[in-house]
Structure formats: structure tokens, C-alpha cells
Scaffold this active site. Structure first.
Site, PDB file in Angstrom:
ATOM      1  N   ASP A 278       0.877  -1.175   0.000  1.00  0.00           N
ATOM      2  CA  ASP A 278       0.000   0.000   0.000  1.00  0.00           C
ATOM      3  C   ASP A 278       0.914   1.224   0.000  1.00  0.00           C
ATOM      4  O   ASP A 278       2.005   1.173  -0.561  1.00  0.00           O
ATOM      5  CB  ASP A 278      -0.962  -0.033   1.184  1.00  0.00           C
TER       6      ASP A 278
ATOM      7  N   HIS B 294       2.233   2.136  -3.067  1.00  0.00           N
ATOM      8  CA  HIS B 294       1.227   2.989  -3.705  1.00  0.00           C
ATOM      9  C   HIS B 294       1.625   4.456  -3.690  1.00  0.00           C
ATOM     10  O   HIS B 294       0.804   5.306  -4.032  1.00  0.00           O
ATOM     11  CB  HIS B 294      -0.139   2.808  -3.031  1.00  0.00           C
TER      12      HIS B 294
END
Length: 501
Positions: free
Chosen positions: A304, A330
Site C-alpha cells: 500500500d 502505492h
């Protein structure tokens, strides 16, 4: 990476201004009347050039481990690979004795002592535990070569009255963190060997939970597919804990977020986070409601956000992220929760590779990202990204006030944002950037200076953008651009491999 001790004095704000009238006249000599009118109209409506962020207000130097050991503990556990026998997995054998040492060694003043975990011999280097609480003035200190393993029995993490830990449900919050920080001047640190080895905490998110064929990570994927929520434990959570330190520690395979911090004064230095890009919701380090934070000299790989600065229930401000490297994440991010505000954040001299060390790409391959929406938006102000190198990403620059199509009555407003020195290389097919303000009342306020992207496709609306030496010039509904004066150049980039652990 360099381990030399150094003190970082944060840079003073640099002066940037719009072109003077005389300089603008010289630059536009020979243009047609129509072109001049168009340029003047664009220039007149541009946002002011932002004052650069200065980040952490502290003077931060490389930490050192405490010299006073309150409670030395020696491993008595022999693991088979990364698992133990059924009895030990059912009732992790080291929980009680580590917690007893932590309870004994809590400090009442400003002093600091260590609870040190060491190997007995080459065959006994492991500790197996359920949730632990680190108190004021304590450092949980792992010797080089020692691994602290998190329990695979969800019942050991269970929060009373909440959904069952280790399940997918309509609500979350069923699991305690593996390590909770509950006092000032605490730390989770390791001894670093001359060969570069560090102590390690392994959340074992990839292994089957006790008595099942389900892993923590598969629960996260299942929750996404069902539109429900996972009940997985975070690895380290510091709750309003001032002056917290992470130093020279390896954090691997977390079931959920690796580090979540709230409080005033947080230093993460020499931290190596290694979890695959495919492991959902495994954020690296999340300062949330945090003030005076420095994250430096670290390597972060996860599934993430690599960094996610959040301003949900409390504001976050005065944050520096520097000299660090990201893999398969991310993005180097702010948001999505910005309700209470985020301000004075400096990202400096960082690299980001869109794949992890095994070549896996994450589900959302971003570089620089600020994200929020009317569901949880607020003001994000005075953010600077200095000298950022990106490779193999799909979304190099993302400034999105409509993240995940969130709806509500909040106002996401990003202003005084400066990107100074960014280069992208090897961008994946279809790579595109996003420059989207909320509306004409709350436009994105951004300056792009010394920007070189190998993929210049974009989506843009409602933005006032200053430009200097940029190969991307966004346009669209409600978008205005103007030249600004600047200095420096696009950074030269190299991308270090994730170090061997």
C-alpha cells in the site's frame, strides 16, 4: 546505506517569485497582441508561488541504542523455518515473559532503558509472542540476528466486544496491534552488525493462521472482493506517544499496517520494511495526527502507501521524509484522511521504484501522491517534494481531490504545493498524472519546477499551476498556468536495490 552519524539542519526557505514585469516583457518580445493577451490572462489568474516546506522543527541526528539494559532476555525457542510446534503456536511462549519485563522496566521520568532480546546460540534466535505493550522510557531492543515472530493465533489479538480477529466482517477493529507504544520516550530498535544485519520483527502475514488454510493477507483480499472489512493486526501502533524512535530495525510481512504513529516527536531511521507489493493494506509508515516527524535513511517495500501522512481526527504538521527508498508501494503519499489538516511536509531526496524486489507491481503504482475527497477532506498546505526520482510507475504525479469517488460535505483543498526536481524513467504503458482540484472555489495550488517526465499524459481540472523548467504543462477546465522564476535543475537519478536482509 551510509551509517555515519550526522546532524541534519533543515534548509531555510528559498525565495521564489513570479517573473517581474521587465523580465516578462523581455521574454514576450515579438509575440502577437493576441498571444500577449492570452499570456497575461493566464499569468494574472495563477496562484502565488508557495513558500517551501521546512518539515520537522527539531534538529534530528542519527539515534543510538540505549546503553542501560533493564531486562536481558534470551531465546529458548527453536523454530522450524518460521513456524513453531502446535502448542507454542496456540499459546505463544514468550508473550508473558517479555511483557513482564516491559512492565517491570517502565520509567516515570525522562530516562530510557532497554528490554533486550538476544540469542542463546545459533539454534535459538527466535521469540514468539502475542500482543505486547511498551511503556514510557522503554526500548524493545533486538540483538542482530534475532527475530521476534507475531502469533498466528488470532485469538491472542482479540479486542473484547469487537468483530472476531482473523475474520472478514462488516466492521473492523477486532485485533490488537502486535506492539502497542503507550508512553513517551519509547522505542523499537535493533543492534546492527558490522555486516549490516539487523534485528527483525516478522508478522508472518503470508503464513496460514492457526488451524486454517487462510493467511492474514488472503483475508485482506477476501475483504476487498466481498466489499467488507478485514480484522487483521497492525504491527506497531504508537498512541499519542511523544518522542518515539524506530532505529535499525527490520519489519517484515506485517498482516496490516507496519507502523501507525500519533504524537509529537517521531524519528524513524535505518528502518527496512519488506512486505510484497501484492499484500493488501500493508502501509509502511503512517504519521496520523502527528507533529515533528523525521523518517530518514530507510528502505520501504509494501502493498500500500510507502508513507501516508494523515490528518483525520487530528492535524499532522512539521514532517520530513528524506534520503529514503520505496519499492512497489502505492506512493509517497498524503491522505486520504485530511479532515483536520496537513501542513509543512517536506519530502527530500527520495527514490521510488514501482515494483518490489521480486518484480511485483502493486495495485496502484503511484509516485508522488496527495489524495482526499469530500468524504474526508480538509486543507493540505505547504508541501514540498524536493529531488524525487521515479521509475516503473504508472501514475507519476497524483493530486486528486476526488479520490475513490468519495462523497460528503468535507472540502479537500490542496494549496501551496511545490514539486521541485523530479525525474521519471521507465514509466509503464499508459502512464498518466492527475492534477484535479475540487472546484473553482478550491482549486489545486501547485508549482512544478525542474520536472522531467518520460510520460506526460495527464488529467487536469480546477488548478492554478506555476511552471519553471517543466516538460508537462497541464490544461483543462478551470486550469491556469503561469511562469515562475526558479533555479536548479532536474535531478540525476539512480535507484538502489533493496538491501539483502
Amino acid at each position: 546505506m551510509s551509517r555515519s552519524t550526522r546532524t541534519e539542519h533543515l534548509p531555510a526557505p528559498r525565495t521564489r517569485r513570479r517573473l517581474t514585469a521587465a523580465a516578462l516583457a523581455a521574454a514576450t518580445a515579438g509575440l502577437t497582441t493576441a498571444a500577449l493577451l492570452a499570456l497575461n490572462a493566464t499569468t494574472a489568474s495563477a496562484a502565488p508561488t508557495p513558500a517551501p516546506a521546512t518539515g520537522d522543527t527539531r534538529t534530528v541526528s542519527q539515534p543510538s541504542v540505549p546503553t542501560t539494559v533493564c531486562a536481558p532476555l534470551t531465546s529458548g525457542l527453536a523454530m522450524s523455518g518460521r513456524t513453531a510446534g502446535t502448542a507454542d503456536e496456540t499459546n505463544p511462549p514468550d508473550t508473558a515473559r517479555i511483557q513482564a519485563a516491559l512492565d517491570k522496566c517502565a520509567q516515570s521520568g525522562s530516562g530510557q532503558v532497554a528490554v533486550k532480546l538476544s540469542a542463546a546460540d545459533a539454534g535459538h534466535t527466535a521469540f514468539l509472542t502475542g500482543p505486547l505493550t511498551v511503556h514510557q522510557g522503554e526500548v524493545l531492543l533486538l540483538d542482530s540476528g534475532v527475530t521476534l515472530y507475531g502469533s498466528l493465533n488470532p485469538a491472542t489479538y482479540q479486542v473484547s466486544g469487537k468483530p472476531t480477529c482473523g475474520t472478514v466482517a462488516t466492521d473492523s477493529g477486532g485485533c490488537k496491534p502486535l506492539i502497542t507504544i503507550a508512553g513517551a520516550n519509547a522505542g523499537v530498535e535493533a543492534v546492527r552488525s558490522s555486516s549490516g544485519g539487523q534485528g527483525r520483527i516478522d508478522g508472518r502475514g503470508d503464513l496460514d493462521l492457526l488451524g486454517t488454510s487462510t493467511t492474514w493477507w488472503s483475508l485482506a483480499t477476501d475483504a476487498k472482493n466481498k466489499g467488507e472489512k478485514q480484522n487483521n493486526p497492525r504491527m506497531i501502533q504508537a498512541n499519542s506517544s511523544d518522542n518515539f524512535t524506530l532505529y535499525d530495525i527490520d519489519l517484515v510481512n506485517s498482516p496490516n499496517f507496519h507502523v501507525y504513529y500519533s504524537g509529537n516527536g517521531f524519528t524513524a531511521w535505518g528502518v527496512r520494511i519488506k512486505t510484497p507489493a501484492t499484500a493488501r493494506n500493508t502501509d509502511g509508515i503512517d504519521p496520523a495526527g502527528a507533529t515533528n516527524v523525521t523518517i530518514a535513511d530507510s528502505y520501504i517495500q509494501d502493498g500500500d502507501d510507502g508513507i501516508a501522512v494523515k490528518g483525520g481526527s487530528a492535524a499532522s504538521k512539521n514532517i520530513t521524509v528524506k534520503d529514503s527508498h520505496f519499492y512497489g508501494t502505492h506512493g509517497i503519499s498524503i491522505g486520504s484522511e485530511t479532515n483536520s489538516g496537513v501542513s509543512n511536509v517536506l519530502f527530500e531526496n527520495n527514490t521510488l521504484t514501482g515494483t518490489d524486489s521480486s518484480g511485483n507491481a502493486g495495485g496502484s503504482s503511484n509516485g508522488i501522491r496527495i489524495k482526499s475527497s469530500p468524504a474526508n477532506g480538509g486543507t493540505v498546505r505547504q508541501v514540498t517534494y524536493d529531488n524525487t526520482c521515479l521509475t516503473k510507475v504508472k501514475y507519476p504525479l497524483v493530486f486528486d481531490t476526488h479520490y475513490s469517488s468519495g462523497t460528503g460535505s468535507s472540502t479537500p483543498y490542496f494549496t501551496d504545493i511545490l514539486v521541485n526536481g523530479v525525474r521519471s524513467t521507465g514509466s509503464v504503458s499508459g502512464a498518466t498524472s492527475t492534477f484535479v482540484g475540487l472546484n473553482s472555489t478550491y482549486p489545486l495550488g501547485l508549482t512544478l519546477e525542474n520536472v522531467s517526465l518520460d510520460a506526460t499524459a495527464y488529467t487536469a481540472s480546477y488548478a492554478n499551476i506555476g511552471l519553471y523548467n517543466s516538460d508537462i504543462t497541464p490544461s483543462g477546465t478551470g486550469v491556469t498556468t503561469s511562469p515562475v522564476s526558479g533555479s536548479g535543475s532536474v535531478p540525476s537519478c539512480s535507484f538502489p536495490a533493496f538491501p539483502g536482509l
